[in-house]
Scaffold this motif. Structure first.
Motif, PDB file in Angstrom:
ATOM      1  N   SER A   1     -30.136 -23.460  14.272  1.00 15.28           N
ATOM      2  CA  SER A   1     -29.035 -23.285  14.502  1.00 15.28           C
ATOM      3  C   SER A   1     -28.429 -25.127  14.972  1.00 15.28           C
ATOM      4  CB  SER A   1     -28.967 -22.515  15.951  1.00 15.28           C
ATOM      5  OG  SER A   1     -29.270 -20.950  16.487  1.00 15.28           O
TER       6      SER A   1
ATOM      7  N   SER B   1     -24.886 -27.435  19.009  1.00  8.28           N
ATOM      8  CA  SER B   1     -23.826 -26.450  20.716  1.00  8.28           C
ATOM      9  C   SER B   1     -23.254 -24.990  19.956  1.00  8.28           C
ATOM     10  CB  SER B   1     -21.784 -26.927  19.797  1.00  8.28           C
ATOM     11  OG  SER B   1     -22.072 -26.349  18.444  1.00  8.28           O
TER      12      SER B   1
ATOM     13  N   ASP C   1     -25.258 -21.275  21.494  1.00  3.86           N
ATOM     14  CA  ASP C   1     -26.362 -20.859  22.607  1.00  3.86           C
ATOM     15  C   ASP C   1     -27.577 -20.715  22.162  1.00  3.86           C
ATOM     16  OD1 ASP C   1     -25.600 -18.781  21.206  1.00  3.86           O
ATOM     17  OD2 ASP C   1     -25.265 -17.507  23.225  1.00  3.86           O
TER      18      ASP C   1
ATOM     19  N   VAL D   1     -30.692 -23.757  23.334  1.00  4.88           N
ATOM     20  CA  VAL D   1     -31.327 -23.876  24.247  1.00  4.88           C
ATOM     21  C   VAL D   1     -33.130 -22.685  23.916  1.00  4.88           C
ATOM     22  CG1 VAL D   1     -31.199 -22.976  26.683  1.00  4.88           C
ATOM     23  CG2 VAL D   1     -28.765 -23.311  25.225  1.00  4.88           C
TER      24      VAL D   1
END
Length: 83
Positions: free
Chosen positions: A5, A8, A10, A13
């Motif tokens: 991913s 930027s 989600d 995270v």
């Protein structure tokens, strides 16, 4: 975990903080390999990646790639998180 991913997005995270919180390893492919299932597979096999966390479309790309190779029985992914 194989961190596919964008930073930027989600999902990144969990890739970063989730793994660091439990002492896991984060494998980040080079940017030119970001959309290449063959490169992902090499990293999965080389680093014994056990957690996959991506959008469903990337897992679909990887699953299609793996379905067409002979070494698919040795994949160590034990958990796939799709969101």
């Amino acid at each position: 975990i194989l961190a596919l991913s964008e930073l930027s997005f989600d999902l990144s995270v969990y890739d970063i903080f989730g793994m660091l919180a439990v002492g896991g390893t984060i494998v980040m492919p080079e940017s030119r390999m970001a959309k290449d299932p063959e490169s992902w597979h090499k990293l999965v096999m080389e680093h014994n990646i056990s957690i996959w966390n991506t959008v469903p479309a990337l897992m679909e790309m990887y699953a299609e790639y793996v379905a067409n190779i002979s070494e698919s029985n040795n994949i160590c992914i034990r958990l796939a998180l799709l969101s």
